[in-house]
Design an enzyme around this catalytic site. Structure first.
Site, PDB file in Angstrom:
ATOM      1  N   ASP A 244      -5.901   5.818   1.667  1.00 11.53           N
ATOM      2  CA  ASP A 244      -6.095   4.427   1.282  1.00 11.53           C
ATOM      3  C   ASP A 244      -7.542   4.011   1.531  1.00 11.53           C
ATOM      4  O   ASP A 244      -8.126   4.326   2.571  1.00 11.53           O
ATOM      5  CB  ASP A 244      -5.153   3.538   2.101  1.00 11.53           C
ATOM      6  CG  ASP A 244      -5.024   2.144   1.536  1.00 11.53           C
ATOM      7  OD1 ASP A 244      -6.037   1.416   1.551  1.00 11.53           O
ATOM      8  OD2 ASP A 244      -3.926   1.772   1.093  1.00 11.53           O
TER       9      ASP A 244
ATOM     10  N   HIS B 194       0.821  -1.208   0.000  1.00 12.95           N
ATOM     11  CA  HIS B 194       0.000   0.000   0.000  1.00 12.95           C
ATOM     12  C   HIS B 194       0.858   1.262   0.000  1.00 12.95           C
ATOM     13  O   HIS B 194       0.580   2.206  -0.737  1.00 12.95           O
ATOM     14  CB  HIS B 194      -0.923   0.004   1.229  1.00 12.95           C
ATOM     15  CG  HIS B 194      -1.937  -1.096   1.222  1.00 12.95           C
ATOM     16  ND1 HIS B 194      -3.285  -0.860   1.083  1.00 12.95           N
ATOM     17  CD2 HIS B 194      -1.808  -2.442   1.341  1.00 12.95           C
ATOM     18  CE1 HIS B 194      -3.941  -2.007   1.105  1.00 12.95           C
ATOM     19  NE2 HIS B 194      -3.069  -2.980   1.279  1.00 12.95           N
TER      20      HIS B 194
END
Length: 482
Positions: free
Chosen positions: A120, A22
């Site tokens: 995110d 990520h």
């Protein structure tokens, strides 16, 4: 190109989920924005902040300035993102947004006001902060457009009916076509289904609603059907991939060679020296990412398969519990034909001319990196979105093979040594392997074109910068009127 810090620049706060798959694309996207004059404040959680600060050395070398801030994580002391990933994932989904809100207020007082929040998708609570503060938000979705389209379909079009993962049933998804049960993300089936993982991922799709942008680490040519499906469903898709350091993609900045913030020390010199001694396209690179836990039994199957293939291999075995040893004497048996390391500089390895195949778990980040390096893949998909990534890699991009699994008597599922040997030889030694390599190089060139000036991703990044800068100008105008 050094980032600008002028008072008229847009100011973007970036909040990444603390896991390499990520943070790496998020860091690269931040670098791309900063290189276009956007002020970036990258926010991490306290337990992971030290790792993110490691990226600052890379940025200073590139002449790119990114501010680093942290907020409390409310996690118990000693938490580890690798061994406790599901616990961290669950807790960071539902934390109070007041700490982020307080940080943004402080940033607004001490510098240019924040004009956008990029976060995110696995932290949907940020949407409440952006709504409260009236700041546009961009959801950064770290899985593929294909996976997003699947979830969107079962969120808004068709209700999921529980099926057996190994059944012969198929579902038809307009964006993709027919999907066999084993090719769907594993969260559609027990045990992850019963653990609530499907509900969580379907809920993440809700975070697209109200977002000004949904950022994808992909490019239009790569997943055109899924991307068009999402856009037709009014999802504000902004493809910006491949998010790979410039030295390995567009070659514009030869100094941009790493993401920064690696969780482990990379054994760069040893890897490069060993690869330099091998012929072109002769090495199988084996790595299953930063999270996947590989059993000792599976390690031994991989080891025997690689040994029997008689091909060169570079194998990353993380120094985690149960992942330290293949079998006693293995290193001596393989000699100089194989090299085992605890962590590697993956981008440098994949782009080395001696590498001829990438045996991977098919996580999206690894898949994008393999594709952008033009390396054929051996898909050992394990769980989550990996089966779908593997399907697309094999059947759509035609740049790799999928290894078959075998159901063991104890219920375990294993990639057996003879299947590994067969597939390694298939990709490295056969005419079919040469064709897979040709297709992989095609996608490498497509990824490069997308990020070059005039390419789809380059244009999307430039458009994003213009839009957040326009909001900055509007915000200043409103403040002047008060």
């Amino acid at each position: 190109m050094a980032s600008g810090t002028a008072s008229g620049s847009a100011h973007v706060v970036v909040l990444a989920f603390p896991q390499a798959g990520h943070t790496n694309p998020m860091l690269q996207f931040s670098k791309d924005l900063a290189s276009q004059g956007v002020i970036i404040t990258l926010v991490s959680f306290a337990f992971d902040h030290h790792r993110m600060l490691k990226a600052d050395k890379t940025l200073q070398r590139l002449g790119i300035r990114i501010r680093f801030e942290s907020i409390p994580d409310r996690l118990p002391p000693g938490i580890d993102i690798v061994s406790d990933v599901l616990y961290v994932f669950s807790n960071l989904q539902h934390i109070d947004g007041s700490d982020l809100e307080e940080l943004i207020h402080r940033l607004n007082v001490t510098g240019p006001p924040v004009t956008c929040i990029v976060y995110d998708a696995f932290m949907p609570w940020v949407a409440q902060v952006s709504t409260k503060l009236k700041i546009p938000r961009a959801v950064f979705y770290t899985q593929s457009a294909t996976v997003a389209a699947i979830y969107h379909h079962f969120k808004y079009v068709e209700k999921w009916n529980n099926c057996e993962q190994d059944s012969n049933d198929v579902v038809v998804i307009p964006a993709i076509g027919e999907m066999r049960m084993p090719d769907l993300p594993s969260i559609f089936f027990p045990p992850l289904l019963t653990a609530g993982c499907l509900d969580i991922n379907l809920k993440l799709i809700e975070s697209f609603n109200g977002a000004s942008w949904v950022i994808l680490n992909s490019f239009d040519e790569l997943e055109s059907k899924a991307i068009n499906y999402l856009r037709e469903a009014n999802v504000p898709v902004c493809t910006v991939g491949s998010l790979i350091p410039s030295a390995f993609l567009d070659r514009i900045n030869s100094e941009d060679t790493q993401f920064g913030g690696s969780p482990w020390e990379e054994e760069t010199e040893e890897c490069m020296e060993w690869l330099n001694s091998k012929p072109p396209h002769s090495v199988v690179y084996v790595s299953f990412g930063s999270i996947a836990a590989i059993s000792t039994k599976q390690l031994r199957e991989i080891g025997r398969g690689l040994q029997s293939s008689e091909q060169n291999f570079l194998w990353v075995i993380r120094s985690a519990a149960g992942q330290g040893t293949v079998w006693e004497g293995f290193a001596e048996e393989i000699g100089d034909r194989g090299l085992i390391v605890k962590w590697s500089p993956q981008l440098k390895v994949l782009n080395h001319p001696s590498v001829g195949a990438f045996m991977s778990h098919c996580g999206w980040n690894s898949t994008v990196e393999g594709l952008s390096a033009g390396v054929p893949m051996l898909g050992c998909d394990l769980c989550f979105d990996q089966p779908t990534n593997c399907k697309v890699m094999v059947e759509v991009w035609k740049m790799g093979v999928k290894l078959k699994r075998t159901q063991q008597d104890d219920g375990d599922v294993t990639f057996e040594w003879d299947e590994i040997e067969r597939c390694v030889r298939r990709v490295i030694c056969s005419e079919e392997g040469a064709e897979l390599r040709k297709n992989a190089v095609h996608w490498k060139e497509s990824a490069k074109t997308a990020t070059m000036e005039g390419g789809s991703s380059h244009s999307n990044v430039s458009r994003f910068v213009k839009e957040v800068t326009k909001f900055r100008q509007l915000l200043v105008s409103q403040l002047n009127e008060i």
